[in-house]
Design a protein around this motif. Structure first.
Motif, PDB file in Angstrom:
ATOM      1  N   ALA A  35       0.834  -1.198   0.000  1.00  0.00           N
ATOM      2  CA  ALA A  35       0.000   0.000   0.000  1.00  0.00           C
ATOM      3  C   ALA A  35       0.870   1.250   0.000  1.00  0.00           C
ATOM      4  N   SER A  36       0.377   2.315  -0.599  1.00  0.00           N
ATOM      5  CA  SER A  36       1.165   3.552  -0.666  1.00  0.00           C
ATOM      6  C   SER A  36       1.458   4.105   0.733  1.00  0.00           C
ATOM      7  N   ARG A  37       0.577   3.840   1.678  1.00  0.00           N
ATOM      8  CA  ARG A  37       0.793   4.279   3.069  1.00  0.00           C
ATOM      9  C   ARG A  37       1.230   3.116   3.959  1.00  0.00           C
ATOM     10  N   SER A  38       1.907   2.147   3.393  1.00  0.00           N
ATOM     11  CA  SER A  38       2.324   0.947   4.118  1.00  0.00           C
ATOM     12  C   SER A  38       3.107   1.274   5.383  1.00  0.00           C
ATOM     13  N   SER A  39       2.803   0.561   6.436  1.00  0.00           N
ATOM     14  CA  SER A  39       3.538   0.719   7.694  1.00  0.00           C
ATOM     15  C   SER A  39       4.902   0.036   7.643  1.00  0.00           C
ATOM     16  N   HIS A  40       5.192  -0.661   6.550  1.00  0.00           N
ATOM     17  CA  HIS A  40       6.501  -1.295   6.365  1.00  0.00           C
ATOM     18  C   HIS A  40       7.562  -0.295   5.896  1.00  0.00           C
ATOM     19  N   LYS A  41       7.141   0.868   5.403  1.00  0.00           N
ATOM     20  CA  LYS A  41       8.074   1.766   4.725  1.00  0.00           C
ATOM     21  C   LYS A  41       9.098   2.411   5.660  1.00  0.00           C
ATOM     22  N   ILE A  42      10.307   2.515   5.129  1.00  0.00           N
ATOM     23  CA  ILE A  42      11.411   3.197   5.789  1.00  0.00           C
ATOM     24  C   ILE A  42      11.132   4.695   5.734  1.00  0.00           C
ATOM     25  N   PRO A  43      11.407   5.501   6.699  1.00  0.00           N
ATOM     26  CA  PRO A  43      12.283   5.242   7.836  1.00  0.00           C
ATOM     27  C   PRO A  43      11.543   4.833   9.108  1.00  0.00           C
ATOM     28  N   THR A  44      10.230   4.780   9.069  1.00  0.00           N
ATOM     29  CA  THR A  44       9.482   4.551  10.307  1.00  0.00           C
ATOM     30  C   THR A  44       8.863   3.169  10.413  1.00  0.00           C
ATOM     31  N   CYS A  45       9.394   2.197   9.746  1.00  0.00           N
ATOM     32  CA  CYS A  45       8.807   0.850   9.702  1.00  0.00           C
ATOM     33  C   CYS A  45       8.193   0.461  11.051  1.00  0.00           C
ATOM     34  N   LYS A  46       6.896   0.153  10.992  1.00  0.00           N
ATOM     35  CA  LYS A  46       6.177  -0.242  12.200  1.00  0.00           C
ATOM     36  C   LYS A  46       5.401  -1.527  11.968  1.00  0.00           C
ATOM     37  N   ALA A  47       5.842  -2.322  10.973  1.00  0.00           N
ATOM     38  CA  ALA A  47       5.118  -3.541  10.638  1.00  0.00           C
ATOM     39  C   ALA A  47       6.076  -4.652  10.245  1.00  0.00           C
ATOM     40  N   VAL A  48       5.590  -5.873  10.410  1.00  0.00           N
ATOM     41  CA  VAL A  48       6.358  -7.057  10.038  1.00  0.00           C
ATOM     42  C   VAL A  48       5.372  -8.107   9.536  1.00  0.00           C
ATOM     43  N   ASP A  49       5.793  -8.885   8.554  1.00  0.00           N
ATOM     44  CA  ASP A  49       5.017 -10.026   8.094  1.00  0.00           C
ATOM     45  C   ASP A  49       5.761 -11.283   8.522  1.00  0.00           C
ATOM     46  N   ILE A  50       5.038 -12.185   9.157  1.00  0.00           N
ATOM     47  CA  ILE A  50       5.621 -13.421   9.668  1.00  0.00           C
ATOM     48  C   ILE A  50       5.006 -14.590   8.914  1.00  0.00           C
ATOM     49  N   GLY A  51       5.851 -15.352   8.227  1.00  0.00           N
ATOM     50  CA  GLY A  51       5.379 -16.532   7.511  1.00  0.00           C
ATOM     51  C   GLY A  51       4.980 -17.619   8.496  1.00  0.00           C
ATOM     52  N   THR A  52       3.926 -18.348   8.152  1.00  0.00           N
ATOM     53  CA  THR A  52       3.468 -19.432   9.015  1.00  0.00           C
ATOM     54  C   THR A  52       3.289 -20.705   8.193  1.00  0.00           C
ATOM     55  N   SER A  53       3.588 -21.835   8.793  1.00  0.00           N
ATOM     56  CA  SER A  53       3.505 -23.102   8.081  1.00  0.00           C
ATOM     57  C   SER A  53       2.162 -23.800   8.265  1.00  0.00           C
ATOM     58  N   SER A  54       1.332 -23.296   9.176  1.00  0.00           N
ATOM     59  CA  SER A  54       0.026 -23.923   9.382  1.00  0.00           C
ATOM     60  C   SER A  54      -0.970 -22.905   9.934  1.00  0.00           C
ATOM     61  N   LYS A  55      -2.238 -23.231   9.751  1.00  0.00           N
ATOM     62  CA  LYS A  55      -3.313 -22.394  10.287  1.00  0.00           C
ATOM     63  C   LYS A  55      -3.243 -22.356  11.815  1.00  0.00           C
ATOM     64  N   PHE A  56      -2.878 -23.474  12.426  1.00  0.00           N
ATOM     65  CA  PHE A  56      -2.771 -23.553  13.880  1.00  0.00           C
ATOM     66  C   PHE A  56      -1.733 -22.553  14.405  1.00  0.00           C
ATOM     67  N   ILE A  57      -0.546 -22.549  13.797  1.00  0.00           N
ATOM     68  CA  ILE A  57       0.512 -21.619  14.222  1.00  0.00           C
ATOM     69  C   ILE A  57       0.091 -20.182  13.930  1.00  0.00           C
ATOM     70  N   ARG A  58      -0.496 -19.954  12.769  1.00  0.00           N
ATOM     71  CA  ARG A  58      -0.969 -18.606  12.418  1.00  0.00           C
ATOM     72  C   ARG A  58      -1.915 -18.095  13.487  1.00  0.00           C
ATOM     73  N   ASN A  59      -2.867 -18.920  13.898  1.00  0.00           N
ATOM     74  CA  ASN A  59      -3.841 -18.488  14.891  1.00  0.00           C
ATOM     75  C   ASN A  59      -3.214 -18.277  16.269  1.00  0.00           C
ATOM     76  N   GLN A  60      -2.186 -19.055  16.604  1.00  0.00           N
ATOM     77  CA  GLN A  60      -1.452 -18.824  17.856  1.00  0.00           C
ATOM     78  C   GLN A  60      -0.762 -17.464  17.826  1.00  0.00           C
ATOM     79  N   ILE A  61      -0.135 -17.141  16.709  1.00  0.00           N
ATOM     80  CA  ILE A  61       0.548 -15.843  16.566  1.00  0.00           C
ATOM     81  C   ILE A  61      -0.457 -14.711  16.712  1.00  0.00           C
ATOM     82  N   ILE A  62      -1.600 -14.842  16.058  1.00  0.00           N
ATOM     83  CA  ILE A  62      -2.636 -13.803  16.111  1.00  0.00           C
ATOM     84  C   ILE A  62      -3.098 -13.582  17.554  1.00  0.00           C
ATOM     85  N   GLU A  63      -3.422 -14.656  18.234  1.00  0.00           N
ATOM     86  CA  GLU A  63      -3.938 -14.540  19.601  1.00  0.00           C
ATOM     87  C   GLU A  63      -2.900 -13.933  20.550  1.00  0.00           C
TER      88      GLU A  63
END
Length: 108
Positions: A35-63
């Protein structure tokens, strides 16, 4: 970084090894369709994407991310976007790629 470290310790997974997107330059952000207003952008990066191998792990990360005070969470099939950008709407979750409410909404 401290919140990600706490997240990793609480769920017992190597979160830092699973990061597939963090800080991005403007050009890289455009290249990956960010997105043009992405929170990933430098210099103020405030976001991260974390890869997950399963729905179970994804939901644990979310919670646990919600329990640790993350107030913006994007949910993809194979990753979770965690965002601490206080200049955007808080206590929101969305699904990728459509932007609709996710199957698991930690704020509902």
């Amino acid at each position: 970084m401290m919140t990600l470290d706490a997240l990793s310790k609480h769920i017992g997974y190597p979160i830092f090894n699973w990061i597939n997107s963090g800080a991005r330059s403007d050009s890289h952000n455009r290249k990956v369709g960010g997105a043009s207003r992405s929170s990933h952008k430098i210099p103020t990066c405030k976001a991260v994407d974390i890869g997950t191998s399963s729905k179970f792990i994804r939901n644990q990360i979310i919670e646990e991310a919600r329990n640790l005070g993350i107030k913006r969470i994007g949910v993809g099939r194979t990753f979770v976007h965690l965002d601490v950008d206080e200049n955007k709407s808080l206590f929101v979750a969305w699904e990728y790629p459509s932007g609709k409410p996710p199957e698991v909404n930690p704020f509902a």
